[in-house]
Enzyme design. Sequence first.
Site, PDB file in Angstrom:
ATOM      1  N   GLU A   1      28.179  33.032  35.535  1.00 39.23           N
ATOM      2  CA  GLU A   1      28.497  34.399  35.946  1.00 39.23           C
ATOM      3  C   GLU A   1      28.064  35.393  34.870  1.00 39.23           C
ATOM      4  O   GLU A   1      27.559  36.470  35.175  1.00 39.23           O
ATOM      5  CB  GLU A   1      29.997  34.546  36.222  1.00 39.23           C
ATOM      6  CG  GLU A   1      30.468  33.775  37.435  1.00 39.23           C
ATOM      7  CD  GLU A   1      31.962  33.869  37.620  1.00 39.23           C
ATOM      8  OE1 GLU A   1      32.392  34.446  38.638  1.00 39.23           O
ATOM      9  OE2 GLU A   1      32.705  33.379  36.742  1.00 39.23           O
TER      10      GLU A   1
ATOM     11  N   TYR B   1      35.638  63.230  42.242  1.00 39.60           N
ATOM     12  CA  TYR B   1      35.436  61.800  42.463  1.00 39.60           C
ATOM     13  C   TYR B   1      34.031  61.340  42.114  1.00 39.60           C
ATOM     14  O   TYR B   1      33.822  60.173  41.795  1.00 39.60           O
ATOM     15  CB  TYR B   1      35.857  61.345  43.861  1.00 39.60           C
ATOM     16  CG  TYR B   1      35.479  62.239  45.006  1.00 39.60           C
ATOM     17  CD1 TYR B   1      34.220  62.201  45.566  1.00 39.60           C
ATOM     18  CD2 TYR B   1      36.420  63.116  45.550  1.00 39.60           C
ATOM     19  CE1 TYR B   1      33.886  63.016  46.634  1.00 39.60           C
ATOM     20  CE2 TYR B   1      36.096  63.928  46.614  1.00 39.60           C
ATOM     21  CZ  TYR B   1      34.827  63.872  47.157  1.00 39.60           C
ATOM     22  OH  TYR B   1      34.497  64.677  48.210  1.00 39.60           O
TER      23      TYR B   1
ATOM     24  N   GLU C   1      41.410  41.044  36.422  1.00 43.93           N
ATOM     25  CA  GLU C   1      42.601  41.758  35.995  1.00 43.93           C
ATOM     26  C   GLU C   1      42.326  42.625  34.769  1.00 43.93           C
ATOM     27  O   GLU C   1      42.773  43.774  34.678  1.00 43.93           O
ATOM     28  CB  GLU C   1      43.738  40.773  35.688  1.00 43.93           C
ATOM     29  CG  GLU C   1      44.271  40.032  36.891  1.00 43.93           C
ATOM     30  CD  GLU C   1      43.546  38.721  37.198  1.00 43.93           C
ATOM     31  OE1 GLU C   1      42.317  38.607  36.916  1.00 43.93           O
ATOM     32  OE2 GLU C   1      44.193  37.820  37.743  1.00 43.93           O
TER      33      GLU C   1
ATOM     34  N   LYS D   1      35.045  39.954  44.465  1.00 44.54           N
ATOM     35  CA  LYS D   1      33.786  39.237  44.294  1.00 44.54           C
ATOM     36  C   LYS D   1      33.355  38.808  45.692  1.00 44.54           C
ATOM     37  O   LYS D   1      33.943  37.891  46.268  1.00 44.54           O
ATOM     38  CB  LYS D   1      33.970  37.989  43.430  1.00 44.54           C
ATOM     39  CG  LYS D   1      34.233  38.240  41.980  1.00 44.54           C
ATOM     40  CD  LYS D   1      34.309  36.902  41.241  1.00 44.54           C
ATOM     41  CE  LYS D   1      34.580  37.105  39.786  1.00 44.54           C
ATOM     42  NZ  LYS D   1      34.583  35.812  39.059  1.00 44.54           N
TER      43      LYS D   1
END
Length: 124
Positions: free
Chosen positions: A24, A56, A76, A102
């Site tokens: 990854e 935004y 997290e 993911k």
Amino acid sequence: MSATGQIFIEALDLYAYHGHFAEEGRLGQRFSMDLVLDCDLRASSVSDDLEDTVDYGAVVALVSKVFSARRFRLLEAAARALADAILEAYPKVTRVGVTLRKPAPPIPGRMESVGIRLDFTRER
């Protein structure tokens, strides 16, 4: 009259090199995120002025920068870094909800995505 509310950014797709597994970090992958920002929208609902709200577009630029600035092993930790950056940059925001997904996780099985949802509240 109250006009407190939420600003939301949905399905922001970013490519990054996060994850627990070595491949990854080497290959990278696509991530999808949703952000919900609690803030007082009274002034901007009256003034119709961008200066009275949270831009935004600027939030998207900030989270894109933070998300790609370093490698996170866990979603997290990435969510916390995003929330911390938003709360630091935008005093009008009182709470940040972060959903990270993911879409193609490197685990066996057929699924649309895996991910987390965390809420962070400004400490007074």
